[in-house]
Design an enzyme around this catalytic site. Structure first.
Site, PDB file in Angstrom:
ATOM      1  N   SER A   1     -14.361 -52.532  -1.703  1.00 19.68           N
ATOM      2  CA  SER A   1     -15.456 -51.787  -1.115  1.00 19.68           C
ATOM      3  C   SER A   1     -16.510 -51.521  -2.198  1.00 19.68           C
ATOM      4  O   SER A   1     -16.930 -52.453  -2.880  1.00 19.68           O
ATOM      5  CB  SER A   1     -14.942 -50.493  -0.473  1.00 19.68           C
ATOM      6  OG  SER A   1     -15.845 -50.019   0.481  1.00 19.68           O
TER       7      SER A   1
ATOM      8  N   ASP B   1     -13.610 -56.102   9.703  1.00 18.46           N
ATOM      9  CA  ASP B   1     -14.277 -55.051   8.942  1.00 18.46           C
ATOM     10  C   ASP B   1     -15.798 -55.141   9.070  1.00 18.46           C
ATOM     11  O   ASP B   1     -16.392 -56.162   8.731  1.00 18.46           O
ATOM     12  CB  ASP B   1     -13.867 -55.175   7.472  1.00 18.46           C
ATOM     13  CG  ASP B   1     -14.585 -54.192   6.569  1.00 18.46           C
ATOM     14  OD1 ASP B   1     -15.039 -53.153   7.067  1.00 18.46           O
ATOM     15  OD2 ASP B   1     -14.671 -54.477   5.356  1.00 18.46           O
TER      16      ASP B   1
ATOM     17  N   HIS C   1     -10.675 -53.873   6.347  1.00 16.81           N
ATOM     18  CA  HIS C   1     -11.277 -53.512   5.071  1.00 16.81           C
ATOM     19  C   HIS C   1     -10.253 -53.553   3.937  1.00 16.81           C
ATOM     20  O   HIS C   1      -9.236 -52.864   3.976  1.00 16.81           O
ATOM     21  CB  HIS C   1     -11.867 -52.108   5.196  1.00 16.81           C
ATOM     22  CG  HIS C   1     -12.869 -51.748   4.163  1.00 16.81           C
ATOM     23  ND1 HIS C   1     -14.034 -52.454   3.971  1.00 16.81           N
ATOM     24  CD2 HIS C   1     -12.906 -50.739   3.256  1.00 16.81           C
ATOM     25  CE1 HIS C   1     -14.737 -51.892   3.008  1.00 16.81           C
ATOM     26  NE2 HIS C   1     -14.073 -50.848   2.550  1.00 16.81           N
TER      27      HIS C   1
END
Length: 483
Positions: A162, A426, A451
């Site tokens: 991320s 995601d 994710h």
């Protein structure tokens, strides 16, 4: 990761893969008992000003149980929350380390967790919070630790998911003499002010195996909007959604904040669908897109609105949440609190500041291709203004996002030896690298995965693509480390 209430990024405790969903109802970082000792590194406060000699102590963790003399050094990059020591014994990178004889280090991000560079988080002090300062932290940490531990010419591989995934890619881009290779999982390297594609992907993911699910959610959302038009319905809405206080909608921001809060519960389920996050202490991981859409398809539960209420109550029960606080004024009050130990100090105030000054990533409902309504771009930008002051307006945010893309290149990555795994469930993959850019800028699109799915420990119930993805990453790193 959205406890900041404007980004579903993220929050899973370790802040290695928050997904910019530092969601405000994850105000505390879940932790589990792992025997790893906190260690402290003397870090520079301002790397961008050579005349500033001030320093502070940054937290890091070490796992040297697999280390071999010829092995590499693995550096896991912390992100927008407290670094969770559980990652020092769990996760795919630990599997790689055991096979490769790697030394494992995890550096907590400045201003998060216990890494406090300044006496508080005033706006003046938050100017030392940026991705550029974080990358310079990594460089200084690597340089000093190489000498301190006698690591010599060992090759360093950086990992992140991320926002830390972006940092991993950017570290390889900006410091190629230090980072030999990078694994940038679910990294949205393209900054954008109005991230309308986020909810577009939410709709597509809900529809993937349940074609009528987005329509049912849209009908429920439309009914909620109709109910909100009349104050006599507020008591019913309060009861339906287990609100902590009687609903009070006195402004456009109250209205948008409530709708955004409710929508984020479903957004969160999509982003982390079927991810193996339990080792971090995250609750409610058994609630998946399948569960949500099965409830939305169950006509025996009543109208789409009544089914949507059941979805929210089901998620809350799984997460062990007693009620939902939708008071915008309370949120702003908490986010203005600059004290360490304040209600937003676990990451909410810090991460929203970074989005307002670097990334945007505002997940608005402005697109017609998604099931929610009521939280436009103006609502997200207004939060920057309300919390940090009059200078934080749309023009400032737009300029900051442009500067970020100019600095790092956005999707036009100019580097080598970076792996970009992205789960196609995601929503953040819409801002990531999804096709190979060159022979050594490798995209790995992960079908049916969410994710940072490649980062978590393997389990039988995971998407079938993941074992092959992990092998591909391992083989690619093995080849690069021989160079």
């Amino acid at each position: 990761m959205a406890y900041t209430h404007m980004l579903v990024m993220f929050f899973i405790g370790v802040s290695l893969c928050n997904g910019f969903i530092y969601r405000r109802f994850y105000a505390k970082s879940p932790q589990i008992s792992v025997t790893v000792q906190d260690q402290w590194f003397v870090q520079r406060l301002d790397h961008l000003n050579g005349a500033d000699s001030r320093v502070w102590k940054q937290r890091y963790f070490v796992n040297d149980s697999f280390t071999q003399d010829s092995g590499p050094v693995f550096l896991m990059i912390g992100g927008e929350g407290a670094a969770n020591p559980a990652w020092m014994t769990y996760g795919t990178w630990i599997t790689y380390a055991e096979k490769m004889g790697a030394l494992c280090l995890l550096l907590e991000h400045r201003f998060y967790g216990q890494s406090h560079p300044t006496e508080d988080m005033s706006v003046d002090n938050l100017r030392y919070l940026s991705s550029q300062q974080a990358l310079a932290d990594l460089a200084h940490f690597q340089t000093v630790m190489t000498e301190k531990l006698g690591l010599g010419s060992r090759k360093w591989v950086v990992f992140g998911g991320s926002y830390p995934g972006c940092l991993a890619a950017w570290y390889r881009i900006k410091f190629p003499h230090l980072a030999h290779a990078a694994v940038a999982s679910s990294a949205p390297v393209q900054a954008v002010v109005n991230f309308t594609e986020y909810l577009d992907v939410v709709q597509a993911s809900l529809a993937r195996n349940h074609s009528d699910c987005p329509r049912s959610v849209k009908l429920a959302s439309d009914t909620l909007l109709e109910l909100l038009a009349y104050k006599e319905n507020y008591e019913k809405i309060t009861k339906d959604f287990n609100l902590c206080k009687l609903l009070d909608v006195s402004s456009k921001m109250d209205f948008a904040f409530f709708l955004d809060t409710i929508a984020e519960y479903v957004m969160d389920i999509v982003q982390y669908n079927n991810d193996n996050r339990e080792f971090e202490g995250v609750k409610g991981t058994n609630v998946t897109i399948q569960v949500v859409c099965n409830i939305m398809a169950s006509e025996s539960l009543g109208s789409p609105y009544e089914r949507y209420v059941e979805v929210l109550q089901h998620i809350m029960k799984a997460k062990k949440e007693k009620c939902i606080d939708v008071r915008y004024h309370k949120y702003v009050q908490d986010m203005r609190d600059s004290r360490w130990g304040g209600p937003s100090s676990t990451g909410g105030r810090q991460w929203l500041y970074q989005t307002c000054t670097e990334f945007g990533y505002f997940q608005s409902s402005d697109s017609p291709s998604q099931p929610f309504s009521g939280f436009p771009l103006s609502y997200h930008v207004q939060q920057c203004y309300d919390i940090y002051g009059a200078d934080f307006n749309l023009s400032m945010v737009t300029g900051a996002v442009q500067q970020t893309n100019e600095n790092y290149g956005g999707l036009n990555v100019q580097a080598s030896r970076i792996i970009f795994p992205n789960g196609l469930i995601d929503p953040w993959h819409a801002l990531g690298i999804n096709t190979n850019l060159s022979i050594d800028l490798v995209a790995i699109p992960m079908q049916d995965a969410a994710h940072c799915a490649d980062m978590y420990p393997a389990r039988p119930e995971e998407p079938p693509v993941l074992p092959a993805v992990r092998r591909q990453i391992f083989d690619q790193l093995t080849n690069w480390l021989q160079l």
